[in-house]
Design a protein around this motif. Structure first.
Motif, PDB file in Angstrom:
ATOM      1  N   LEU A 277       0.528  -0.770   0.228  1.00 57.58           N
ATOM      2  CA  LEU A 277       0.166   0.056  -0.264  1.00 57.58           C
ATOM      3  C   LEU A 277       0.880   1.294  -0.256  1.00 57.58           C
ATOM      4  CD1 LEU A 277      -2.101  -1.053   2.716  1.00 57.58           C
ATOM      5  CD2 LEU A 277      -2.852  -0.820   0.523  1.00 57.58           C
ATOM      6  N   LEU A 278       2.139   1.017  -0.022  1.00 52.37           N
ATOM      7  CA  LEU A 278       3.060   1.663   0.229  1.00 52.37           C
ATOM      8  C   LEU A 278       4.005   2.396  -0.735  1.00 52.37           C
ATOM      9  CD1 LEU A 278       3.812   1.589   4.130  1.00 52.37           C
ATOM     10  CD2 LEU A 278       2.122   3.799   3.096  1.00 52.37           C
ATOM     11  N   THR A 279       4.558   3.066  -1.096  1.00 48.46           N
ATOM     12  CA  THR A 279       6.093   3.059  -2.322  1.00 48.46           C
ATOM     13  C   THR A 279       7.465   3.663  -1.396  1.00 48.46           C
ATOM     14  OG1 THR A 279       5.384   4.422  -3.167  1.00 48.46           O
ATOM     15  CG2 THR A 279       4.625   2.905  -4.160  1.00 48.46           C
ATOM     16  N   GLY A 280       7.853   3.473  -1.672  1.00 43.77           N
ATOM     17  CA  GLY A 280       9.823   4.282  -0.906  1.00 43.77           C
ATOM     18  C   GLY A 280      10.313   3.837  -0.282  1.00 43.77           C
ATOM     19  N   GLY A 281      10.534   5.387   1.075  1.00 39.59           N
ATOM     20  CA  GLY A 281      10.595   5.745   1.776  1.00 39.59           C
ATOM     21  C   GLY A 281       9.738   5.661   2.732  1.00 39.59           C
ATOM     22  N   PRO A 282       7.907   5.632   2.607  1.00 42.10           N
ATOM     23  CA  PRO A 282       7.088   5.128   3.872  1.00 42.10           C
ATOM     24  C   PRO A 282       7.294   3.300   3.869  1.00 42.10           C
ATOM     25  CG  PRO A 282       6.229   6.698   2.401  1.00 42.10           C
ATOM     26  CD  PRO A 282       7.979   6.671   1.478  1.00 42.10           C
ATOM     27  N   ARG A 283       7.060   2.587   2.561  1.00 44.46           N
ATOM     28  CA  ARG A 283       7.244   1.588   3.498  1.00 44.46           C
ATOM     29  C   ARG A 283       8.840   0.791   4.530  1.00 44.46           C
ATOM     30  NH1 ARG A 283       7.474  -2.777  -2.038  1.00 44.46           N
ATOM     31  NH2 ARG A 283       5.147  -1.605  -2.627  1.00 44.46           N
ATOM     32  N   ARG A 284      10.025   1.282   3.912  1.00 46.46           N
ATOM     33  CA  ARG A 284      10.734   1.073   4.433  1.00 46.46           C
ATOM     34  C   ARG A 284      11.090   1.340   5.924  1.00 46.46           C
ATOM     35  NH1 ARG A 284      13.273   2.452   0.108  1.00 46.46           N
ATOM     36  NH2 ARG A 284      14.128   4.870   0.206  1.00 46.46           N
ATOM     37  N   LEU A 285       9.796   2.994   5.995  1.00 46.56           N
ATOM     38  CA  LEU A 285       9.675   3.192   7.982  1.00 46.56           C
ATOM     39  C   LEU A 285       8.223   2.006   7.975  1.00 46.56           C
ATOM     40  CD1 LEU A 285       9.305   4.944   9.660  1.00 46.56           C
ATOM     41  CD2 LEU A 285       7.684   6.186   8.735  1.00 46.56           C
ATOM     42  N   ALA A 286       7.112   1.879   7.885  1.00 48.68           N
ATOM     43  CA  ALA A 286       6.488   0.744   7.970  1.00 48.68           C
ATOM     44  C   ALA A 286       7.023  -0.611   8.921  1.00 48.68           C
ATOM     45  CB  ALA A 286       5.301   0.874   7.198  1.00 48.68           C
ATOM     46  N   HIS A 287       8.001  -1.188   7.426  1.00 49.72           N
ATOM     47  CA  HIS A 287       8.265  -2.137   8.149  1.00 49.72           C
ATOM     48  C   HIS A 287       9.583  -1.873   8.871  1.00 49.72           C
ATOM     49  CE1 HIS A 287      10.487  -6.443   6.007  1.00 49.72           C
ATOM     50  NE2 HIS A 287       9.909  -6.291   7.497  1.00 49.72           N
ATOM     51  N   GLY A 288       9.803  -1.167   9.039  1.00 47.03           N
ATOM     52  CA  GLY A 288      10.799  -1.147  10.998  1.00 47.03           C
ATOM     53  C   GLY A 288       9.411  -0.710  11.805  1.00 47.03           C
ATOM     54  N   VAL A 289       8.833   0.194  11.927  1.00 48.77           N
ATOM     55  CA  VAL A 289       7.994   0.293  13.099  1.00 48.77           C
ATOM     56  C   VAL A 289       7.557  -1.042  12.715  1.00 48.77           C
ATOM     57  CG1 VAL A 289       6.682   1.454  14.246  1.00 48.77           C
ATOM     58  CG2 VAL A 289       7.905   3.074  12.228  1.00 48.77           C
ATOM     59  N   PHE A 290       6.917  -1.579  12.135  1.00 45.73           N
ATOM     60  CA  PHE A 290       6.253  -2.792  13.324  1.00 45.73           C
ATOM     61  C   PHE A 290       7.005  -3.917  13.393  1.00 45.73           C
ATOM     62  CE2 PHE A 290       4.852  -6.756  10.607  1.00 45.73           C
ATOM     63  CZ  PHE A 290       3.473  -6.780  11.567  1.00 45.73           C
ATOM     64  N   SER A 291       8.148  -3.838  13.108  1.00 45.39           N
ATOM     65  CA  SER A 291       8.739  -5.650  12.821  1.00 45.39           C
ATOM     66  C   SER A 291       9.865  -4.551  14.050  1.00 45.39           C
ATOM     67  CB  SER A 291       9.790  -5.454  12.028  1.00 45.39           C
ATOM     68  OG  SER A 291       9.675  -5.739  11.089  1.00 45.39           O
ATOM     69  N   ALA A 292       9.887  -3.930  14.637  1.00 44.65           N
ATOM     70  CA  ALA A 292      10.551  -2.715  16.306  1.00 44.65           C
ATOM     71  C   ALA A 292       9.245  -3.006  16.988  1.00 44.65           C
ATOM     72  CB  ALA A 292      11.097  -1.368  16.595  1.00 44.65           C
ATOM     73  N   LEU A 293       8.655  -3.041  16.866  1.00 47.77           N
ATOM     74  CA  LEU A 293       7.615  -3.080  17.887  1.00 47.77           C
ATOM     75  C   LEU A 293       7.204  -4.567  18.274  1.00 47.77           C
ATOM     76  CD1 LEU A 293       4.748  -0.329  16.939  1.00 47.77           C
ATOM     77  CD2 LEU A 293       6.251   0.004  19.552  1.00 47.77           C
ATOM     78  N   LEU A 294       7.040  -5.636  16.817  1.00 45.21           N
ATOM     79  CA  LEU A 294       6.486  -7.162  17.397  1.00 45.21           C
ATOM     80  C   LEU A 294       7.892  -7.680  18.407  1.00 45.21           C
ATOM     81  CD1 LEU A 294       4.436  -6.593  15.634  1.00 45.21           C
ATOM     82  CD2 LEU A 294       4.978  -8.793  13.740  1.00 45.21           C
ATOM     83  N   LYS A 295       8.682  -7.114  17.504  1.00 42.26           N
ATOM     84  CA  LYS A 295      10.064  -7.910  18.311  1.00 42.26           C
ATOM     85  C   LYS A 295      10.477  -7.067  20.326  1.00 42.26           C
ATOM     86  CE  LYS A 295      15.358  -7.450  17.648  1.00 42.26           C
ATOM     87  NZ  LYS A 295      16.382  -7.270  17.507  1.00 42.26           N
ATOM     88  N   ARG A 296       9.750  -6.022  20.053  1.00 43.17           N
ATOM     89  CA  ARG A 296       9.692  -5.709  21.414  1.00 43.17           C
ATOM     90  C   ARG A 296       8.438  -6.020  21.976  1.00 43.17           C
ATOM     91  NH1 ARG A 296       8.983   0.430  21.248  1.00 43.17           N
ATOM     92  NH2 ARG A 296       6.820   1.098  21.713  1.00 43.17           N
TER      93      ARG A 296
END
Length: 412
Positions: free
Chosen positions: A105-124
């Protein structure tokens, strides 16, 4: 956009949330734009959007805890992250499926940001609270209005409502409870588990029942048996109360201004085999040819009492809308009061948790009070000291709660 299974539903949920949060549309209106979708996709899209709206304050707190710079409220990446998190944390969707249907649903930087935030929250191992946090403006309003009920109301929003049915023939309550595997709430009222396709249930085609929340069934119940007398159902569509009154032996005049909603009322009457005289008119301009034995005014309102099933109201309604509607409610009460026969009854109701639309309006009615008795109400509910009814989503938690309603009864 990649043709990933499940992606159309997520894309539709994103559009629904944009319509509600940016344009101020109702969730029903936003969902109506998805009519061309397969029903399974449309249902999933609405479920995701509803759960985001139910948990919006807590979702945003999680997102903000994982970003260096706060994302704008209307940023697309924030909304996609809300959807991704609510699926993983509340809807038991596997993280890989969330990522596969969210990031496209996203492209470019926002896609990388969403992936990073989502992964970080699940990791913790981030979690959402069991009880949703209300939006600040809503919390402030309801804390002032219902200081002793605020926590219970919030708890009542934690889950979508169960499925309530009103039977055409209350004498068949036990029969339909067995056929539908339902719980009896009162004579003619059943509660079923959520998640069942309504039009596939026994009794739907033959019109043995209709969907109606327990609280929404109370106003018509308080007029009792009609015995051929005339009643005006003011602001009647989509018809639940009209059908209740017709089934109870009233000669019903059902008035509403909205053509599309009246069409639904006609369809409901056709399906149930019940009859009513349908009038399309503006109640502020229309006048009846003769007075009525009773008038049921389920007035237009903010509908904040329906926040369990319509969580968009938590984010669309503010003081301005409340003030505009109270003015209309006063006008409708005044007109309805003038259409009663001597001894006739008026029931005034709103599906609102705002006292301005309920208690404050009832206090101004010039008719004689006709106090509601405890033995007229479903088990577990009691009238107020003034003989009114006030329900909220935190009441009757042992059976799954009910919508927020205000009901008062008067006599000429």
């Amino acid at each position: 956009m990649v043709d990933t299974a499940g992606l159309p539903a997520r894309s539709a949920a994103l559009r629904m949330l944009d319509a509600v949060l940016r344009r101020g549309d109702t969730l029903d209106t936003a969902a109506g734009a998805m009519r061309s979708m397969p029903s399974s996709d449309a249902a999933l899209a609405r479920a995701i959007a509803s759960e985001v709206l139910r948990r919006l304050t807590d979702l945003d707190e999680l997102i903000d805890s994982a970003t260096r710079q706060r994302l704008p409220d209307d940023a697309k990446v924030r909304t996609v992250l809300r959807m991704m998190l609510v699926q993983a944390l509340r809807m038991d969707t596997a993280p890989h499926a969330v990522i596969a249907t969210g990031l496209p649903l996203l492209t470019g930087g926002p896609r990388r940001l969403a992936h990073g935030v989502f992964s970080a929250l699940l990791k913790r191992e981030a979690k959402l609270p069991e009880i949703p946090t209300l939006p600040p403006e809503v919390e402030a309003r309801w804390e002032e209005a219902w200081p002793d009920r605020l926590d219970a109301i919030a708890a009542g929003l934690a889950e979508p409502p169960l499925l309530d049915l009103t039977l055409r023939n209350p004498a068949e309550t036990d029969l339909w409870a067995e056929r539908l595997d339902g719980k009896v709430l009162a004579a003619g009222l059943l509660r079923l588990p959520r998640g069942r396709a309504v039009d596939g249930l026994p009794g739907f085609t033959e019109g043995a029942w209709w969907v109606q929340d327990l609280a929404a069934a109370i106003p018509a119940m308080l007029l009792g048996q009609g015995e051929g007398r005339r009643v005006l159902d003011l602001c009647a569509a989509p018809g639940g109360k009209t059908m209740q009154l017709a089934a109870a032996g009233w000669q019903v005049v059902a008035l509403d201004i909205a053509q599309r909603r009246l069409e639904r009322l006609r369809q409901n009457l056709d399906r149930t085999g019940l009859s009513a005289e349908i009038v399309r008119a503006d109640a502020l301009e229309w006048s009846p040819d003769a007075p009525f034995d009773a008038v049921l005014l389920d007035a237009p309102c903010t509908a904040t009492g329906t926040c369990r099933r319509h969580p968009d109201v938590l984010h669309r309604i503010a003081g301005r809308q409340i003030a505009d509607l109270t003015e209309l409610q006063d006008k409708l009460i005044e007109r309805a009061s003038g259409w009663l026969k001597p001894g006739g009854r008026l029931v005034y109701a709103t599906c609102s948790l705002e006292p301005e639309e309920g208690e404050e309006r009832a206090a101004k009615v010039t008719l004689s009070p006709d106090p509601i008795r405890a033995d007229e109400l479903p088990a577990g509910l009691l009238p107020t000291d003034r003989g009114w009814v006030r329900t909220d989503p935190g009441m009757l938690p042992e059976i799954g709660g009910l919508d927020g309603f205000f009901v008062a009864r008067f006599r000429l």
